[in-house]
Design a protein around this motif. Structure first.
Motif, PDB file in Angstrom:
ATOM      1  N   THR A   6      28.265  28.571  42.180  1.00  0.00           N
ATOM      2  CA  THR A   6      27.715  29.597  41.282  1.00  0.00           C
ATOM      3  C   THR A   6      28.777  30.667  41.106  1.00  0.00           C
ATOM      4  OG1 THR A   6      26.699  30.791  43.131  1.00  0.00           O
ATOM      5  CG2 THR A   6      25.325  29.179  41.979  1.00  0.00           C
ATOM      6  N   ALA A   7      28.685  31.432  40.017  1.00  0.00           N
ATOM      7  CA  ALA A   7      29.714  32.447  39.753  1.00  0.00           C
ATOM      8  C   ALA A   7      29.166  33.541  38.855  1.00  0.00           C
ATOM      9  CB  ALA A   7      30.940  31.805  39.105  1.00  0.00           C
ATOM     10  N   GLU A   8      29.783  34.708  38.945  1.00  0.00           N
ATOM     11  CA  GLU A   8      29.576  35.802  37.999  1.00  0.00           C
ATOM     12  C   GLU A   8      30.933  36.407  37.693  1.00  0.00           C
ATOM     13  OE1 GLU A   8      28.499  39.533  40.918  1.00  0.00           O
ATOM     14  OE2 GLU A   8      26.838  38.240  40.239  1.00  0.00           O
ATOM     15  N   ALA A   9      31.063  36.988  36.492  1.00  0.00           N
ATOM     16  CA  ALA A   9      32.370  37.502  36.052  1.00  0.00           C
ATOM     17  C   ALA A   9      32.210  38.861  35.405  1.00  0.00           C
ATOM     18  CB  ALA A   9      33.021  36.520  35.087  1.00  0.00           C
ATOM     19  N   GLU A  10      33.297  39.669  35.487  1.00  0.00           N
ATOM     20  CA  GLU A  10      33.279  41.003  34.916  1.00  0.00           C
ATOM     21  C   GLU A  10      34.664  41.362  34.397  1.00  0.00           C
ATOM     22  OE1 GLU A  10      31.895  45.583  36.061  1.00  0.00           O
ATOM     23  OE2 GLU A  10      31.868  43.969  37.574  1.00  0.00           O
ATOM     24  N   LEU A  11      34.713  41.889  33.186  1.00  0.00           N
ATOM     25  CA  LEU A  11      35.960  42.385  32.614  1.00  0.00           C
ATOM     26  C   LEU A  11      36.236  43.789  33.144  1.00  0.00           C
ATOM     27  CD1 LEU A  11      35.480  41.300  28.901  1.00  0.00           C
ATOM     28  CD2 LEU A  11      37.227  40.412  30.442  1.00  0.00           C
ATOM     29  N   ASN A  12      37.519  44.099  33.320  1.00  0.00           N
ATOM     30  CA  ASN A  12      37.831  45.483  33.692  1.00  0.00           C
ATOM     31  C   ASN A  12      37.712  46.391  32.456  1.00  0.00           C
ATOM     32  OD1 ASN A  12      40.112  44.853  32.257  1.00  0.00           O
ATOM     33  ND2 ASN A  12      41.567  45.375  33.877  1.00  0.00           N
ATOM     34  N   ALA A  13      37.890  47.681  32.652  1.00  0.00           N
ATOM     35  CA  ALA A  13      37.592  48.656  31.597  1.00  0.00           C
ATOM     36  C   ALA A  13      38.377  48.413  30.319  1.00  0.00           C
ATOM     37  CB  ALA A  13      37.844  50.070  32.115  1.00  0.00           C
ATOM     38  N   ASP A  14      39.671  48.095  30.431  1.00  0.00           N
ATOM     39  CA  ASP A  14      40.474  47.902  29.218  1.00  0.00           C
ATOM     40  C   ASP A  14      40.563  46.423  28.806  1.00  0.00           C
ATOM     41  OD1 ASP A  14      42.102  46.838  31.144  1.00  0.00           O
ATOM     42  OD2 ASP A  14      43.793  48.201  30.782  1.00  0.00           O
ATOM     43  N   LYS A  15      39.772  45.578  29.442  1.00  0.00           N
ATOM     44  CA  LYS A  15      39.678  44.157  29.115  1.00  0.00           C
ATOM     45  C   LYS A  15      41.020  43.422  29.260  1.00  0.00           C
ATOM     46  CE  LYS A  15      35.732  44.688  26.014  1.00  0.00           C
ATOM     47  NZ  LYS A  15      35.141  44.388  24.690  1.00  0.00           N
ATOM     48  N   SER A  16      41.833  43.873  30.203  1.00  0.00           N
ATOM     49  CA  SER A  16      43.117  43.215  30.454  1.00  0.00           C
ATOM     50  C   SER A  16      43.024  42.194  31.580  1.00  0.00           C
ATOM     51  CB  SER A  16      44.188  44.250  30.813  1.00  0.00           C
ATOM     52  OG  SER A  16      43.848  44.924  32.014  1.00  0.00           O
ATOM     53  N   ALA A  17      41.901  42.176  32.307  1.00  0.00           N
ATOM     54  CA  ALA A  17      41.729  41.247  33.417  1.00  0.00           C
ATOM     55  C   ALA A  17      40.247  40.943  33.593  1.00  0.00           C
ATOM     56  CB  ALA A  17      42.310  41.829  34.699  1.00  0.00           C
ATOM     57  N   ILE A  18      39.974  39.806  34.220  1.00  0.00           N
ATOM     58  CA  ILE A  18      38.606  39.408  34.503  1.00  0.00           C
ATOM     59  C   ILE A  18      38.506  39.072  35.995  1.00  0.00           C
ATOM     60  CG2 ILE A  18      39.035  36.986  33.859  1.00  0.00           C
ATOM     61  CD1 ILE A  18      36.132  36.893  32.857  1.00  0.00           C
ATOM     62  N   THR A  19      37.464  39.572  36.644  1.00  0.00           N
ATOM     63  CA  THR A  19      37.226  39.313  38.060  1.00  0.00           C
ATOM     64  C   THR A  19      36.051  38.349  38.191  1.00  0.00           C
ATOM     65  OG1 THR A  19      38.065  41.471  38.734  1.00  0.00           O
ATOM     66  CG2 THR A  19      36.627  40.332  40.282  1.00  0.00           C
ATOM     67  N   VAL A  20      36.282  37.248  38.914  1.00  0.00           N
ATOM     68  CA  VAL A  20      35.273  36.201  39.061  1.00  0.00           C
ATOM     69  C   VAL A  20      34.871  36.100  40.525  1.00  0.00           C
ATOM     70  CG1 VAL A  20      34.685  33.798  38.599  1.00  0.00           C
ATOM     71  CG2 VAL A  20      36.388  34.958  37.165  1.00  0.00           C
TER      72      VAL A  20
END
Length: 640
Positions: free
Chosen positions: A448-462
């Motif tokens: 299972t997984a969830e993901a989030e973009l950082n504020a300036d959308k330069s990276a994604i944390t999974v």
């Protein structure tokens, strides 16, 4: 070995199907298979008579199915094909003589699909593909395609025990459309004896050899063997079908594809299996119809059980043939099964990795079939369209997928969970069959997984959570996670379309032009970790316990619009490359993606108009030329 790129001939033999179908690995044991088709009674009797007279044909391929040509071939280019008699087989045949070599003519890929354009062939026998030949002989072949040619040797060759013997043929093509190597198209992932193909290098005056067994099967080449001591009662397992996992104390079956490697007919086999430390179990399997040399049959061993959880070794051997000890020493296989607790397991998901390109005219039907699979199974079939070039530029190619592209025989091509391979433009029924095999029961691996973009959308944390239905030691870092970023609505670009104007139903492509401007979905933009990210799964795994891991990935520059991007997480077995399970976080499920596709789509009349040149590059102020106009989801060519 040099990697050789091949093209598949469009002309098939009259039979239209190979004699033997390769058993799919790790399939559901409840699915039954028919016996491999037998030869006709007349042909079987002819083989039996030949054996009685002291002559037989050493032939390890199935029936001729199609022919192969070479990408980049020019008139005069030389190629070769060979099969190998292993050292073990040579020991069986020791003292007997090789008296002839047989091969099939290929086909010219043109207006006459039954014509062979290559007349001058040379047959050869050698102990080493890089060494000197034992003998060679020139042969003038017929212009009839897929015709068997038998060339008698000037001097018979006495077979010596323990040596390898390669039987082959070489030739020069007349045109790039000459497809000169005939194969059975039966993939063999664990056997390379029959798939040797060579390209001649005039500078070194030698051939560069590669093996194509897994992608194209065996070359249809054989040797006539004569003597008074032909082997009897010999067989081996050429392929098998067993579950990758099973519940403890629950019956399952193992199937073996057995090959008669001796001159006499086989009426029964004794099959012995050993699981873990348990005592070997032997069972006799009679044949309703005896099989002759070179024939294969499927044996089923039912009602097998095992009481302990964990990954456990499985050995399967043909111990007796016709009640006598098997004359083939290396006759079995070794594999493993993961045994899990009764009722344990997780929902399986399938990753379809599609290898495609805008210049590939057969790829449109691959696109259609793979996207139909997503439509039919939106929550459990995840598509990754991996674009490549192979000498023709594709602006959607991503270099992080290069290691995967290297192993692909051509476009379009696809894998499901890197377990089953297929041509996706052929039939959606085959893709669906593999999907059903992979999803027919719960699996012992959960993701299972969830993901989030950082504020300036330069990276994604999974953030991932993996669970196993058994205890195991992962200190060797066998199990790892891999991440893939995919993007929808990419383009517009022009897709080549060979189905234009064709008769029949080709998903609507027959009604479109030879070049179709379109947007592309599920485009693979970035592969993070191949085969996986090291240390992403702990060294010690406790069954059903959560294993948490967090990965931050910088958004690559080739992503056009972050809001159209989704992320997939694979759990990979790095020893096999197989995807054990996967999960997808869709673009509208990614935290911080406030302008996801589902939220930004508007009426085309309100959407801004954008222009691109034919290479897909955005043009601010287009004039005097042909451009691609995009407004919302509406894409078309325009002349300004």
């Amino acid at each position: 070995m040099k990697k050789i790129l091949l093209s598949l001939a469009v002309a098939l033999t009259a039979a239209g199907a190979s004699a033997i179908n390769r058993l799919p690995l790790h399939s559901n044991p409840e699915i039954s298979f028919e016996l491999a088709p037998e030869q006709t009674t007349t042909a079987r009797k002819a083989i039996a008579r030949a054996a009685e007279e002291g002559t037989m044909e050493y032939e390890i391929a199935g029936d001729p199915y199609t022919a192969l040509g070479f990408n980049g071939a020019t008139a005069g280019s030389r190629y070769a094909a060979a099969i190998c008699m292993s050292a073990d087989d040579a020991t069986l045949f020791a003292g007997n003589k090789i008296t002839a070599i047989s091969f099939y003519t290929g086909v010219t890929n043109g207006s006459n699909p039954q014509m062979n354009n290559i007349i001058d062939y040379n047959i050869f026998v050698t102990n080493d593909l890089q060494g000197e030949s034992i003998c060679t002989k020139a042969h003038k072949a017929t212009r009839t395609a897929f015709k068997k040619n038998t060339v008698e040797l000037d001097e018979p060759i006495v077979i010596e025990a323990g040596k390898e013997y390669y039987f082959g043929v070489n030739f020069a093509v007349k045109t790039s459309r000459d497809f000169g190597i005939v194969v059975d198209a039966i993939s063999r992932s664990n056997n390379d004896n029959g798939g040797w193909v060579g390209i001649y290098n005039a500078g070194t005056q030698s051939y560069s050899w590669d093996n194509i067994s897994e992608g194209y099967g065996f070359n249809c080449i054989s040797a006539t063997i004569q003597g008074e001591s032909l082997p009897v009662n010999g067989a081996y397992i050429s392929d098998y079908n067993m579950p990758a996992f099973a519940e403890i104390n629950t019956p399952f079956s193992i199937q073996a594809l057995v090959y008669n490697n001796a001159s006499n007919e086989i009426n029964n086999f004794e099959v012995t299996y050993t699981i873990g430390d348990a005592a070997p179990v032997a069972t006799t399997v009679p044949m309703e119809t005896p099989i002759s040399y070179g024939q294969e049959a499927i044996l089923t061993i039912p009602n097998i059980t095992y009481p302990n959880t964990g990954e456990t070794a499985v050995k399967l051997n043909i111990t007796k043939v016709n009640g006598e000890e098997n004359n083939v020493v290396n006759n079995g296989i070794e594999s493993s099964i993961v045994f899990m607790k009764e009722g344990a397991g997780f929902k399986p998901h399938v990753v379809g990795e599609e290898y495609t390109s805008i210049w590939c005219g057969y790829c449109p039907m691959g696109i259609t079939n793979m996207e139909k699979m997503v439509e039919n199974h939106p929550d459990s079939f995840y598509l990754v369209a991996i674009h490549g070039d192979m000498g023709n530029a594709d602006p959607m190619k991503a270099s992080t997928f290069n290691k995967l592209l290297y192993s692909v025989p051509g476009f379009p091509y696809a894998f499901s969970n890197r377990t089953y391979s297929y041509y996706p433009n052929s039939s959606i029924d085959e893709i669906e069959q593999y999907y059903q095999l992979l999803t027919s029961s719960l699996v012992p691996y959960g993701v299972t997984a969830e993901a989030e973009l950082n504020a300036d959308k330069s990276a994604i944390t999974v953030k991932t959570d993996t669970r196993f239905a058994f205890d195991t030691d992962n200190s060797s870092d066998r199990y790892q996670l891999s991440y893939v970023l995919v993007e929808d609505k990419v383009g517009p670009y022009s897709q080549s379309n060979y189905y234009s104007g064709q008769q029949g139903d080709y998903g609507g492509w027959e009604k479109k032009g030879s070049s179709v401007v379109m947007l592309f979905d599920n485009v693979g933009r970035y592969l993070d970790g191949y085969p996986g990210v090291k240390k992403s799964i702990p060294a010690t795994i406790t069954g059903e316990a959560a294993n948490e891991y967090t990965r931050t990935i910088s958004i690559p520059s080739n992503v056009s619009k972050v809001e159209n991007m989704s992320v997939l997480v694979y759990l990979v077995d790095t020893t096999t490359g197989v995807i054990l399970n996967a999960i997808k976080v869709n673009s509208n499920e990614i935290k911080g993606n406030t302008s996801a596709i589902s939220e930004i789509e508007t009426d085309n009349n309100d959407a801004p108009v954008e222009y691109f040149n034919l290479q897909g590059v955005r043009v601010a102020n287009p004039s005097n030329g042909i451009f691609i106009r995009r407004q919302g989801t509406d894409v078309k060519k325009v002349v300004l």
